[in-house]
Design a protein around this motif. Structure first.
Motif: not given
Length: 287
Positions: A33-36, A38-39, A83-85, A240-242
């Motif tokens: 969730e975080m990777a998606l 941010i991307a 890969q999903k990103v 990073h968000p935080t």
């Protein structure tokens, strides 16, 4: 993930405007969730500013000060997230590798293989990365001059891979600090490869007594502006968000909500240089 190197290369290249490209993302993949998140946010910003974008995330952190430091959520799990990103957000991805056996493994999931600065002289690792056919981003060792990186480039190219990027991340200064020598950027560009400034890692304060690397994030804008003014082909920024809750390198990260403002300033600097003719033939034609 992109089907071939040819699919990925346009994202490194903006020859009409001479715009820099951006490698950005979290230090380490903490979760899907975080990777998606941010991307998606960075892609929205870079699309608006016409900045070619490559999502960055380490699938595993091998260079840790303490045994109890966070190293990752599992190699294949993190690589599948990368890969999903790429598939869902539509951007190339970059991750670092540390041993020769990781090269072919990681290459099945990402578009760019990154060689950590402390491993840039490891011949077998460079050859293994080269033989995957992926773009190879080599970080300049903190202990090396820009001139010395010619030999790292040669190792990759002489192994049959012309697709090399060099990234500067500062030089060791004493025991607990780094300094940036901007002479390294044009020196490394003279090798005919794109050169990136790793803004956030250049502001690390390593070797702290706590065993947790420190940083100077207040100077991110300063280093980034100087790199663009010097003519860097690309920038590397961990965000990073935080940052205070990031599992790795939070001390030198840029808060995600500050990225757009910074990139606007940087595109204005690059445009001003283009308008005055101070910067020529930028982009990543070396790829």
């Amino acid at each position: 993930m992109f089907n071939s190197l040819a699919d990925a290369l346009p994202h490194f290249r903006n020859t009409n405007s001479g715009q820099f490209f951006l490698m950005a993302g979290p230090c380490v993949i903490e979760g899907e969730e975080m990777a998606l998140r941010i991307a998606e946010r960075v892609k929205h910003i870079t699309d608006k500013l016409q900045i070619p974008y490559i999502f960055k995330g380490s699938y595993r952190k091998a260079n840790r000060s303490r045994l109890d430091s966070f190293t990752g959520i599992g190699d294949e799990t993190a690589l599948r997230i990368l890969q999903k990103v790429s598939k869902e957000i539509g951007v190339p991805t970059v991750t670092d590798i540390h041993e020769t056996g990781e090269a072919a493994f990681a290459a099945d999931y990402v578009d760019v293989l990154q060689i950590p600065a402390f491993l840039c002289r490891q011949t077998d690792l460079l050859i293994a990365a080269a033989k995957t056919g992926k773009v190879v981003n080599i970080k300049k060792g903190q202990f090396l001059s820009g001139e010395a990186m010619k030999f790292a480039v040669d190792k990759v190219k002489q192994s049959g891979n012309e697709h090399v990027i060099l990234t500067d991340r500062g030089n060791s200064f004493g025991y607990s600090d780094l300094v940036v020598d901007f002479r390294n950027l044009p020196e490394m560009q003279s090798f005919g490869v794109p050169v990136v400034m790793d803004v956030t890692h250049s502001l690390q304060r390593p070797n702290q007594a706590s065993g947790v690397t420190g940083g100077q994030p207040a100077l991110i804008e300063t280093i980034a502006k100087a790199a663009i003014a010097v003519g860097a082909d690309g920038l590397f920024i961990e965000t990073h968000p935080t940052p205070a809750t990031a599992k790795s390198d939070g001390a030198n990260m840029l808060p995600l909500d500050q990225l757009e403002r910074l990139l606007i300033k940087l595109t204005n600097i690059r445009q001003a240089l283009q308008d005055t003719g101070s910067v020529k033939d930028l982009g990543v034609a070396g790829l």
